[in-house]
Design an enzyme around this catalytic site. Structure first.
Site, PDB file in Angstrom:
ATOM      1  N   ILE A 612      65.473  37.649  40.790  1.00 15.00           N
ATOM      2  CA  ILE A 612      64.494  38.336  39.930  1.00 15.00           C
ATOM      3  C   ILE A 612      63.088  38.327  40.521  1.00 15.00           C
ATOM      4  O   ILE A 612      62.167  38.865  39.927  1.00 15.00           O
ATOM      5  CB  ILE A 612      64.459  37.707  38.520  1.00 15.00           C
ATOM      6  CG1 ILE A 612      64.110  36.221  38.600  1.00 15.00           C
ATOM      7  CG2 ILE A 612      65.781  37.930  37.794  1.00 15.00           C
ATOM      8  CD1 ILE A 612      63.933  35.568  37.238  1.00 15.00           C
ATOM      9  N   GLY A 613      62.921  37.740  41.669  1.00 13.45           N
ATOM     10  CA  GLY A 613      61.597  37.730  42.275  1.00 13.45           C
ATOM     11  C   GLY A 613      61.604  37.028  43.608  1.00 13.45           C
ATOM     12  O   GLY A 613      62.507  36.235  43.919  1.00 13.45           O
ATOM     13  N   LYS A 614      60.568  37.349  44.416  1.00 13.02           N
ATOM     14  CA  LYS A 614      60.488  36.727  45.728  1.00 13.02           C
ATOM     15  C   LYS A 614      59.038  36.627  46.131  1.00 13.02           C
ATOM     16  O   LYS A 614      58.269  37.573  45.946  1.00 13.02           O
ATOM     17  CB  LYS A 614      61.268  37.540  46.764  1.00 13.02           C
ATOM     18  CG  LYS A 614      61.519  36.809  48.072  1.00 13.02           C
ATOM     19  CD  LYS A 614      62.553  37.535  48.913  1.00 13.02           C
ATOM     20  CE  LYS A 614      62.926  36.697  50.128  1.00 13.02           C
ATOM     21  NZ  LYS A 614      63.998  37.361  50.937  1.00 13.02           N
ATOM     22  N   GLY A 615      58.652  35.475  46.674  1.00  8.75           N
ATOM     23  CA  GLY A 615      57.272  35.270  47.107  1.00  8.75           C
ATOM     24  C   GLY A 615      57.221  34.531  48.410  1.00  8.75           C
ATOM     25  O   GLY A 615      58.254  34.253  49.049  1.00  8.75           O
ATOM     26  N   GLY A 616      56.011  34.196  48.835  1.00  7.57           N
ATOM     27  CA  GLY A 616      55.844  33.535  50.120  1.00  7.57           C
ATOM     28  C   GLY A 616      56.417  32.140  50.155  1.00  7.57           C
ATOM     29  O   GLY A 616      56.770  31.629  51.225  1.00  7.57           O
ATOM     30  N   GLY A 618      59.135  31.111  48.188  1.00 10.52           N
ATOM     31  CA  GLY A 618      60.524  31.001  47.789  1.00 10.52           C
ATOM     32  C   GLY A 618      61.012  32.199  47.014  1.00 10.52           C
ATOM     33  O   GLY A 618      60.258  33.127  46.704  1.00 10.52           O
ATOM     34  N   VAL A 620      63.193  33.587  43.524  1.00 11.95           N
ATOM     35  CA  VAL A 620      63.402  33.206  42.135  1.00 11.95           C
ATOM     36  C   VAL A 620      64.686  33.869  41.627  1.00 11.95           C
ATOM     37  O   VAL A 620      64.912  35.072  41.835  1.00 11.95           O
ATOM     38  CB  VAL A 620      62.207  33.616  41.258  1.00 11.95           C
ATOM     39  CG1 VAL A 620      62.405  33.133  39.815  1.00 11.95           C
ATOM     40  CG2 VAL A 620      60.916  33.053  41.826  1.00 11.95           C
ATOM     41  N   ASP A 733      47.156  29.323  43.857  1.00 15.33           N
ATOM     42  CA  ASP A 733      47.805  30.604  44.131  1.00 15.33           C
ATOM     43  C   ASP A 733      47.701  31.512  42.907  1.00 15.33           C
ATOM     44  O   ASP A 733      48.680  32.119  42.478  1.00 15.33           O
ATOM     45  CB  ASP A 733      49.267  30.398  44.524  1.00 15.33           C
ATOM     46  CG  ASP A 733      49.831  31.594  45.291  1.00 15.33           C
ATOM     47  OD1 ASP A 733      49.033  32.404  45.803  1.00 15.33           O
ATOM     48  OD2 ASP A 733      51.056  31.714  45.376  1.00 15.33           O
TER      49      ASP A 733
END
Length: 921
Positions: A612-616, A618, A620, A733
């Site tokens: 459901i999500g992706k960031g620098g 990790g 999710v 962040d």
């Protein structure tokens, strides 16, 4: 004998010279001049045959010739006469911006000064340059305003007035026909004085008249501050004119008839000598009261200091009188004499700081009669004294004059900090002497060669000269300037890279510019290092593929692990145990403790099925607990998981964080290289996605009221982290993609993967710079020192995203730019509505958005010390929200109702503390 004067016809009234040898009470001087030379002087005496001396006549003429009298909005070359015969000229030669306007016909009966005006629709700051003046000398500057519905909008404007880089006054009119004027006495800080009008809301600033008068020979008391703002100036016992020709400072007096006692007057001329010389007609009127006279006024703002001067002349008794003066009933009373038919001023040498002022005048004996002829009250103004670095000012003005640049470049290039020149970027590391670090002159119609003035900008880092018509070769100094990092000179047909000759040792058949080397070599080195790291990581991963999986790690108490395994050394003492901090167990997630096993996480996420999500830091995944509650599971990257023992300590601290404005932290998993963070699931997605949705979906559309509420919620959460947690926690962040929304569109701050705790109060944490580009605090990036003000900077970027709807970084005409820089540059043109998200369709209160813009700019100050705290930000946002509710007449004001926050001061950082957030736990 030739006297150099303007080519105008002058008419002046004579005054009594200070020498008692020459007495001239009533005469007119007529001076006709042309091309700077006096052609004829006529002196007509009404009641005496004596003559004025040439020396005194020259002095009088000299004072008048230094007047600057501008009837703003008059066509160039036009003049007008005021009510006492002074000649006013067009303001066209003193300003490069603005539009000439006329008041509506129903207001044409006002004095001729107010028939025209100059309006400023195009820029935030517009400045007059009054010159010549003498540096260090004092001048009285007066600005006057009458709206007269010149624009047909019937909207009374409010705007700020600056003297150079210093705030002077806020102009706020209450009626279209009322005349408002404001005065300040200030020492010139250079060879010119700048008067600037600054747009602070949606209505354009304007000005009707501007006057400058020499005042150094009157207000030259060395014990007084160099700047004084006129608070009031009263002519007691008068109901006549407000200005007098024999007042060399051309002061404006407010008539008073009966306000302090019984009016009285005399026809005998009374002279005022020495300091504060007032016109005779002011001293010929007075008010007296046998029971005493009280003069009162209130402090306009807490902490302000005031000076006063009282004028006395004996016109009631046929003898000298004796009076006493008491300030706020302090003892002992100050005794002084009131001479018969002569003047005696009484003034304060040092400023007073009282909330309420009461000056009591009483008789020194039974036969004395308290009297007051006139008085002046001044608010003390201590200028900050800041100015852009002198060499930079010399260079930028030289560039302006060399190319005859058609920009609104007047006053100080960098100050005030909110209103730098268009295309000029400044560094405010030294707030009193900022430097120019960037200059964008692209598409500015520059012609000719590159000026040597650029070389004087020793701190400049970026220079854009593209899109002009420059010719000649690129000078060598551009390749040797130490700070210059970016140079754009494209779209100039006369310039080609091969024309650059920057090698001081002699020409080369195909020389490589030093600037290119300075850029390419570091880039090549970085690429090589990255390639080496990738090869090493690939080999290491390949070597580990055949190693059998380790046995499951047993669950142990939460103790921060050692970052590097310590090898066993024979006969060495055992390593000292890692100290642990007792942590009170938080309420567990229903059905689970705060620590999950890796197998638990696999089950919860259905083997990481739904991303459901992706960031620098990790990825999710959606998860579901055994009792059906949905959660978000963040799988932290391996590099992040192995950072150090501090990470585990911070995870333990985060389990104690519980606030309605923060996404609930449900627990974590730490097994080997696997680190997982479990959060409350937010069904509404993140704010960045919502702001990026250009479909105008009405069900998801964000009104300004909703955006403001989201800002308050996030700010409240950050305030809790900074002030309500022990130790304080820095999020590190803060960005719109980390602001999550629940099903009711309520915003909460999430993703504490980069958070840090501050274990020493008020001390910055030295740490590896981490965060998201576009949100990182430049001071943190430069020094590596992390403070709560780093989160404040990131929040300022978020505010601009809420206002504009644009992401922190976007492409404008194919050129990457930041929303902060784009918004600031656009605001400089004076129309802040251009930056507002068009999807709002004008459904907002302009003052509300402007208040949030100012708050965002304050949060983005280069120095963290100059940024507000999150608590002060919450206070300001709540005040904006409350004002909207009061205007709309709906709802219950946000916490803090009944209290009025002070004006948000960007430079002095003065606030009124109001409790608007829930008490931190």
């Amino acid at each position: 004998m030739a006297f150099h004067l303007p080519s105008i016809y002058l008419e002046r009234r004579c005054v009594r010279p200070f020498s008692e040898r020459f007495i001239t009470y009533n005469c007119d001087i007529k001076i006709e001049a042309a091309e700077g030379l006096i052609l004829r002087i006529s002196v007509v005496f009404m009641d005496t045959a004596k003559s004025i001396t040439a020396k005194k006549l020259i002095r009088l003429i000299g004072i008048r010739s230094r007047y600057i009298s501008l009837n703003c909005g008059l066509p160039e070359g036009s003049t007008s006469l005021d009510e006492i015969g002074y000649t006013y000229t067009s303001d066209q030669a003193y300003i490069a911006s603005g539009e000439i306007k006329e008041v509506a016909t129903q207001f044409a009966s006002s004095p001729v000064m107010y028939h025209t005006l100059r309006s400023f629709p195009n820029y935030r700051r517009n400045c007059y340059t009054l010159t010549p003046v003498t540096q260090g000398k004092k001048y009285l500057i007066r600005a006057s305003f009458m709206y007269g519905n010149y624009d047909g909008q019937n909207l009374l404007p409010t705007f700020d007035l600056y003297l150079g880089a210093e705030p002077w006054d806020t102009v706020k009119l209450d009626n279209a026909s009322h005349i408002l004027w404001t005065e300040i006495i200030a020492a010139a800080q250079s060879s010119n004085i700048s008067v600037c009008l600054v747009k602070t809301a949606g209505v354009n600033p304007f000005i009707s008249g501007l006057e400058l008068r020499p005042a150094d020979d009157i207000y030259n008391n060395t014990q007084w501050p160099s700047w004084l703002k006129t608070y009031m100036r009263i002519n007691a016992g008068s109901n006549g004119p407000s200005r007098f020709k024999d007042d060399t400072a051309d002061r404006t007096w407010t008539s008073d008839y009966g306000g302090y006692g019984l009016p009285v007057n005399t026809t005998t001329r009374i002279e005022s000598t020495g300091l504060f010389r007032v016109p005779s007609m002011v001293l010929q009127t007075a008010e007296y009261s046998k029971s005493g006279i009280n003069i009162r006024w209130k402090q306009a703002a807490k902490g302000e200091e005031y000076l006063f001067v009282l004028y006395f002349a004996g016109i009631v008794l046929n003898r000298q009188d004796n009076l006493t003066l008491t300030i706020n009933e302090q003892q002992p009373p100050f005794p002084f004499d009131v001479p018969y038919m002569d003047s005696n001023p009484v003034f304060s040498n040092t400023p007073f700081d009282f909330e309420d002022y009461l000056i009591t005048l009483a008789g020194a004996n039974l036969t004395s009669v308290p009297i007051i002829n006139a008085f002046e009250v001044y608010k003390v103004y201590e200028p900050a004294g800041g100015a852009t670095y002198g060499q930079d000012v010399e260079a930028i003005t030289g560039i302006r004059d060399y190319y005859k640049i058609k920009k609104n470049w007047a006053s100080d290039p960098c100050l005030p900090e909110l209103y730098p020149w268009e295309g000029v970027n400044c560094s405010y590391g030294n707030p009193k002497s900022p430097t120019i670090t960037g200059l964008d002159l692209s598409n500015s119609e520059l012609q000719g060669s590159i000026s040597t003035e650029f070389e004087k900008l020793i701190s400049i880092q970026s220079l854009n000269l593209s899109g002009n018509h420059l010719n000649g070769s690129i000078p060598e100094f551009l390749g040797t300037m130490k700070s210059l990092r970016t140079l754009l000179i494209k779209k100039n047909p006369m310039y080609r890279l091969k024309n650059i000759r920057l090698d001081c040792h002699g020409p080369d058949p195909d020389p490589v510019p030093k600037l290119v080397i300075a850029i390419c070599v570091p880039v090549a080195v970085v690429l090589i290092i990255i390639a080496i790291i990738c090869i090493v990581l690939f080999k290491r991963r390949h070597r580990h593929t055949n190693i059998p999986a380790p046995r499951p790690t047993p669950v142990v108490p939460v103790v921060p692990p050692s970052p590097i395994p310590v090898p066993e050394v024979p006969n060495a003492p055992p390593p000292a145990p890692v100290p642990t901090v007792p942590v009170a167990p938080p309420p567990p997630v229903p059905g689970h403790e705060n620590r999950f096993s890796y197998s638990d996480i696999v089950q919860i996420t259905n083997n990481f099925r739904t991303e459901i999500g992706k960031g620098g830091s990790g990825t999710v995944y959606l998860g579901q607990l055994s009792h059906g509650r949905q959660v978000a599971v963040k799988k932290v990257t391996r590099t992040e998981a192995l950072r150090s023992r501090e990470f585990s300590a911070e995870i333990a601290a985060l389990t104690q964080v519980h606030h309605r404005s923060l996404v609930s932290f449900g627990g974590f998993c730490e097994e080997g290289d696997n680190m997982m963070l479990v959060y409350e699931y937010m069904a509404g997605g993140n704010l960045r996605e919502l702001l990026s949705d250009k479909t105008d979906n009405k069900s998801m559309f964000l009104t300004w009221d909703k955006r403001l509420q989201m800002a308050i919620s996030v700010a409240t959460g950050l305030d809790y982290l900074h002030a309500g947690c022990n130790p304080p926690i820095i999020h590190r962040d803060v960005k719109t993609s980390n602001i999550l929304l629940d099903g009711n569109m309520e915003a909460r701050l999430a993703d504490f993967g980069l958070s840090r705790a501050i274990y020493a109060e008020n001390e910055p944490v030295s740490t590896l710079v981490m965060g998201t580009t576009g949100y990182i605090d430049p001071e943190y990036y430069r020094t590596g020192k992390l403070t709560t003000k780093s989160d404040v900077f990131s929040f300022g970027v978020v505010l601009f995203e809420l206002i504009t709807g644009r992401p922190a970084f976007f492409s404008e005409n194919g050129i990457p730019t930041s929303v902060v820089q784009w918004a600031k540059t656009t605001i400089q043109y004076g129309d802040f509505h251009r930056i507002i998200d068009p999807r709002l369709r004008g459904q907002y209160d302009a003052d509300s958005i402007w208040s949030v813009i100012e708050l965002a700019i304050a949060s983005l100050q280069e120095s963290g010390d100059r940024r507000p705290t999150m608590h002060k930000i919450v206070t300001k946002l709540a005040a904006v929200k409350n004002k909207e509710k009061r205007l709309l007449g709906i709802g219950t004001p946000t916490a803090g109702e009944g209290s009025t926050p002070s004006e948000f001061l960007m430079d002095s950082t003065t606030y009124v503390e109001i409790e608007t957030a829930p008490k931190p736990r």
